[in-house]
Design a protein around this motif. Structure first.
Motif, PDB file in Angstrom:
ATOM      1  N   SER A 167       0.832  -1.209   0.000  1.00 34.70           N
ATOM      2  CA  SER A 167       0.000   0.000   0.000  1.00 34.70           C
ATOM      3  C   SER A 167       0.867   1.260   0.000  1.00 34.70           C
ATOM      4  O   SER A 167       0.522   2.255  -0.643  1.00 34.70           O
TER       5      SER A 167
ATOM      6  N   LEU B 252      -5.123  -9.212  -0.287  1.00 34.53           N
ATOM      7  CA  LEU B 252      -6.375  -8.978   0.436  1.00 34.53           C
ATOM      8  C   LEU B 252      -7.237 -10.240   0.449  1.00 34.53           C
ATOM      9  O   LEU B 252      -7.847 -10.565   1.472  1.00 34.53           O
TER      10      LEU B 252
ATOM     11  N   GLU C  42     -11.185  -4.436   2.773  1.00 36.64           N
ATOM     12  CA  GLU C  42     -10.422  -3.679   3.772  1.00 36.64           C
ATOM     13  C   GLU C  42     -11.266  -3.395   5.006  1.00 36.64           C
ATOM     14  O   GLU C  42     -10.778  -3.474   6.143  1.00 36.64           O
TER      15      GLU C  42
END
Length: 134
Positions: free
Chosen positions: A68, A98, A124
């Motif tokens: 990220s 993820l 998320e």
């Protein structure tokens, strides 16, 4: 009469020895039956899922944070060679991580959705609700 006392003493000693010594092994048909029963129980009993390793979780969170930060750095820098290709590759890797994190955390599977910002945001949020941070 003395021989009767010797016989009683002998039988008493035999009973005491049988109580003290371990039992003899089970017969052949009992062992076979026990093996077959164990095999049947293993087939019918659902296998327990092992607990996830906390170090795997930590490693995954670290990799998510690293990716990220790379994505943010490329998005914030205007003049990067092959910017679109790098962003696509990093986002694909981030999406795969993820998915792996969601499987590890036990998040409900959203199905076979196309990769999008909405799915990424939903995953998320699910991970953040379970205490994940990166």
């Amino acid at each position: 009469m003395a021989w009767l006392a010797v016989v009683v003493l002998f039988l008493t000693l035999c009973v005491l020895l049988s109580l003290l010594l371990p039992k003899p092994p089970p017969s052949r048909w009992r062992r076979r039956l026990q093996r077959r029963t164990d095999r049947l129980v293993r087939r019918l009993r659902p296998r327990a899922q092992p607990e996830p390793d906390p170090f795997d979780t930590l490693r995954l969170q670290t990799r998510l944070g690293h990716l990220s930060s790379k994505i943010r750095r490329i998005e914030s820098t205007p003049h990067v060679y092959a910017r679109a290709h790098k962003l696509m590759a990093l986002e694909a890797a981030y999406d795969d991580l993820l998915d792996e994190a969601c499987r590890l955390a036990g998040c409900p599977d959203p199905g076979e959705q196309q990769r999008s910002e909405a799915k990424r945001w939903q995953e998320e949020q699910e991970l953040a609700a379970r205490g994940w941070s990166w």
